[in-house]
Structures are given as C-alpha cells and as structure tokens.
Motif scaffolding. Structure first.
Motif, PDB file in Angstrom:
ATOM      1  N   PRO A   1       5.486 -55.829  54.544  1.00 51.39           N
ATOM      2  CA  PRO A   1       5.505 -54.444  54.053  1.00 51.39           C
ATOM      3  C   PRO A   1       6.028 -53.494  55.131  1.00 51.39           C
ATOM      4  O   PRO A   1       5.843 -53.737  56.333  1.00 51.39           O
ATOM      5  CB  PRO A   1       4.035 -54.142  53.746  1.00 51.39           C
ATOM      6  CG  PRO A   1       3.326 -55.440  53.774  1.00 51.39           C
ATOM      7  CD  PRO A   1       4.159 -56.392  54.578  1.00 51.39           C
ATOM      8  N   GLY A   2       6.651 -52.414  54.699  1.00 52.06           N
ATOM      9  CA  GLY A   2       7.200 -51.434  55.624  1.00 52.06           C
ATOM     10  C   GLY A   2       6.194 -50.884  56.614  1.00 52.06           C
ATOM     11  O   GLY A   2       6.503 -50.769  57.817  1.00 52.06           O
ATOM     12  N   PRO A   3       4.966 -50.527  56.202  1.00 53.95           N
ATOM     13  CA  PRO A   3       3.996 -50.020  57.167  1.00 53.95           C
ATOM     14  C   PRO A   3       3.645 -51.026  58.261  1.00 53.95           C
ATOM     15  O   PRO A   3       3.390 -50.641  59.402  1.00 53.95           O
ATOM     16  CB  PRO A   3       2.774 -49.698  56.306  1.00 53.95           C
ATOM     17  CG  PRO A   3       3.344 -49.392  54.964  1.00 53.95           C
ATOM     18  CD  PRO A   3       4.509 -50.332  54.820  1.00 53.95           C
ATOM     19  N   VAL A   4       3.673 -52.319  57.942  1.00 52.00           N
ATOM     20  CA  VAL A   4       3.395 -53.329  58.962  1.00 52.00           C
ATOM     21  C   VAL A   4       4.538 -53.373  59.967  1.00 52.00           C
ATOM     22  O   VAL A   4       4.315 -53.444  61.180  1.00 52.00           O
ATOM     23  CB  VAL A   4       3.161 -54.714  58.313  1.00 52.00           C
ATOM     24  CG1 VAL A   4       3.047 -55.809  59.363  1.00 52.00           C
ATOM     25  CG2 VAL A   4       1.927 -54.688  57.436  1.00 52.00           C
ATOM     26  N   VAL A   5       5.764 -53.317  59.475  1.00 57.46           N
ATOM     27  CA  VAL A   5       6.922 -53.287  60.370  1.00 57.46           C
ATOM     28  C   VAL A   5       6.862 -52.036  61.245  1.00 57.46           C
ATOM     29  O   VAL A   5       7.089 -52.098  62.460  1.00 57.46           O
ATOM     30  CB  VAL A   5       8.246 -53.336  59.572  1.00 57.46           C
ATOM     31  CG1 VAL A   5       9.447 -53.174  60.481  1.00 57.46           C
ATOM     32  CG2 VAL A   5       8.337 -54.636  58.784  1.00 57.46           C
ATOM     33  N   GLY A   6       6.516 -50.898  60.647  1.00 55.61           N
ATOM     34  CA  GLY A   6       6.393 -49.662  61.411  1.00 55.61           C
ATOM     35  C   GLY A   6       5.319 -49.752  62.463  1.00 55.61           C
ATOM     36  O   GLY A   6       5.492 -49.268  63.602  1.00 55.61           O
ATOM     37  N   LEU A   7       4.196 -50.381  62.137  1.00 59.23           N
ATOM     38  CA  LEU A   7       3.120 -50.543  63.110  1.00 59.23           C
ATOM     39  C   LEU A   7       3.569 -51.429  64.262  1.00 59.23           C
ATOM     40  O   LEU A   7       3.280 -51.137  65.426  1.00 59.23           O
ATOM     41  CB  LEU A   7       1.887 -51.134  62.435  1.00 59.23           C
ATOM     42  CG  LEU A   7       0.687 -51.370  63.346  1.00 59.23           C
ATOM     43  CD1 LEU A   7       0.160 -50.049  63.905  1.00 59.23           C
ATOM     44  CD2 LEU A   7      -0.408 -52.093  62.587  1.00 59.23           C
ATOM     45  N   LEU A   8       4.287 -52.509  63.948  1.00 58.35           N
ATOM     46  CA  LEU A   8       4.804 -53.371  65.011  1.00 58.35           C
ATOM     47  C   LEU A   8       5.775 -52.615  65.909  1.00 58.35           C
ATOM     48  O   LEU A   8       5.751 -52.768  67.138  1.00 58.35           O
ATOM     49  CB  LEU A   8       5.472 -54.602  64.403  1.00 58.35           C
ATOM     50  CG  LEU A   8       4.539 -55.588  63.699  1.00 58.35           C
ATOM     51  CD1 LEU A   8       5.342 -56.676  62.994  1.00 58.35           C
ATOM     52  CD2 LEU A   8       3.555 -56.187  64.673  1.00 58.35           C
ATOM     53  N   LEU A   9       6.629 -51.787  65.300  1.00 55.71           N
ATOM     54  CA  LEU A   9       7.549 -50.970  66.094  1.00 55.71           C
ATOM     55  C   LEU A   9       6.790 -49.966  66.970  1.00 55.71           C
ATOM     56  O   LEU A   9       7.140 -49.758  68.130  1.00 55.71           O
ATOM     57  CB  LEU A   9       8.529 -50.236  65.177  1.00 55.71           C
ATOM     58  CG  LEU A   9       9.544 -51.102  64.447  1.00 55.71           C
ATOM     59  CD1 LEU A   9      10.305 -50.273  63.413  1.00 55.71           C
ATOM     60  CD2 LEU A   9      10.514 -51.736  65.431  1.00 55.71           C
ATOM     61  N   LEU A  10       5.735 -49.371  66.417  1.00 52.53           N
ATOM     62  CA  LEU A  10       4.933 -48.415  67.174  1.00 52.53           C
ATOM     63  C   LEU A  10       4.234 -49.092  68.344  1.00 52.53           C
ATOM     64  O   LEU A  10       4.235 -48.568  69.470  1.00 52.53           O
ATOM     65  CB  LEU A  10       3.913 -47.734  66.264  1.00 52.53           C
ATOM     66  CG  LEU A  10       2.969 -46.730  66.925  1.00 52.53           C
ATOM     67  CD1 LEU A  10       3.751 -45.568  67.527  1.00 52.53           C
ATOM     68  CD2 LEU A  10       1.954 -46.224  65.922  1.00 52.53           C
ATOM     69  N   VAL A  11       3.660 -50.267  68.111  1.00 53.04           N
ATOM     70  CA  VAL A  11       2.991 -50.992  69.197  1.00 53.04           C
ATOM     71  C   VAL A  11       4.001 -51.368  70.281  1.00 53.04           C
ATOM     72  O   VAL A  11       3.734 -51.196  71.475  1.00 53.04           O
ATOM     73  CB  VAL A  11       2.271 -52.246  68.647  1.00 53.04           C
ATOM     74  CG1 VAL A  11       1.815 -53.156  69.782  1.00 53.04           C
ATOM     75  CG2 VAL A  11       1.087 -51.840  67.796  1.00 53.04           C
TER      76      VAL A  11
END
Length: 126
Positions: free
Chosen positions: A27-37
C-alpha cells in the motif's frame, strides 16, 4: 505542528504515487512510511523536527482504530454471512504463522549450533 503533519502527509502522498506508478504490491502509506524512515535515518535533523508531532500522534493512537470499527459496522451483513469463515481464516493463519516462526527459529538455532537453551544463559552459545 501543521508543517510537521504536512511533511508526514507528503511522504504518504509520495508513497501512494510510487506504489501506483510502479504497481507495487505494498500500500502507498507503507511505501511512504519506508521512505520517511529512510529519510530520517539519512537526515537525523528531520527526525528531530517531526518528533513532537509523532509523539502526539502516538499518544492518541487509539483514535486510529475508529475507522476500523466503522468499517465493521458498515459491513455487518457481510460479517454476519461470512464471519465464521473469516474467523477460521484469521485463527488458522495466526496458528500457521506462529508455527512457521517456531520452525524457522528451531532451524536457525540448529544451523548456528545453539540448540541448548541453557547454553545461552550466560551470554555464550554452543
């Protein structure tokens, strides 16, 4: 705090765009969280900047379960009809996941030579 939330939501949006563009199974939010981390690891100043807002969000984490409760109520007919099957699937997959984890742990312990739990008592293995 609004600027910090904008940063977090921007990463979520970028994650959604990347997930859609690359047709990722995440999901997009998971990808975004990985990018944020990843960005926070690369730039600790960003982590310090968003820390107050993230701590505030974590203090009210229970509010994020409200949409799940609304979803249950909204799909009550489906749950009534298929609830037993869903419950069996959830319980069965949980049991299988725990079993797979136990088997993997046992296999790794055997490969590393630390099968005996008493050997790990004082910090030494094997």
């Amino acid at each position: 705090m609004i600027a910090t939330l904008a940063i977090i939501l921007t990463f979520q949006l970028v994650g959604e765009i990347v997930a859609q563009a690359l047709d990722l199974p995440l999901p997009g939010p998971v990808v975004g969280l990985l990018l944020l981390v990843g960005t926070c690891l690369a730039r600790p100043a960003l982590a310090q900047r968003i820390r107050p807002a993230t701590l505030g969000l974590l203090q009210h984490l229970s509010l994020f379960f409200v949409p799940a409760g609304v979803g249950i109520v909204a799909h009550w007919d489906l749950l009534r009809d298929e609830g037993v099957g869903l419950a069996l699937a959830v319980v069965g997959s949980t049991v299988l996941a725990i079993g797979a984890g136990a088997l993997a742990f046992t296999a790794v312990a055997r490969l590393t030579g630390s099968e005996d739990p008493s050997a790990l008592k004082d910090g030494r293995d094997g």
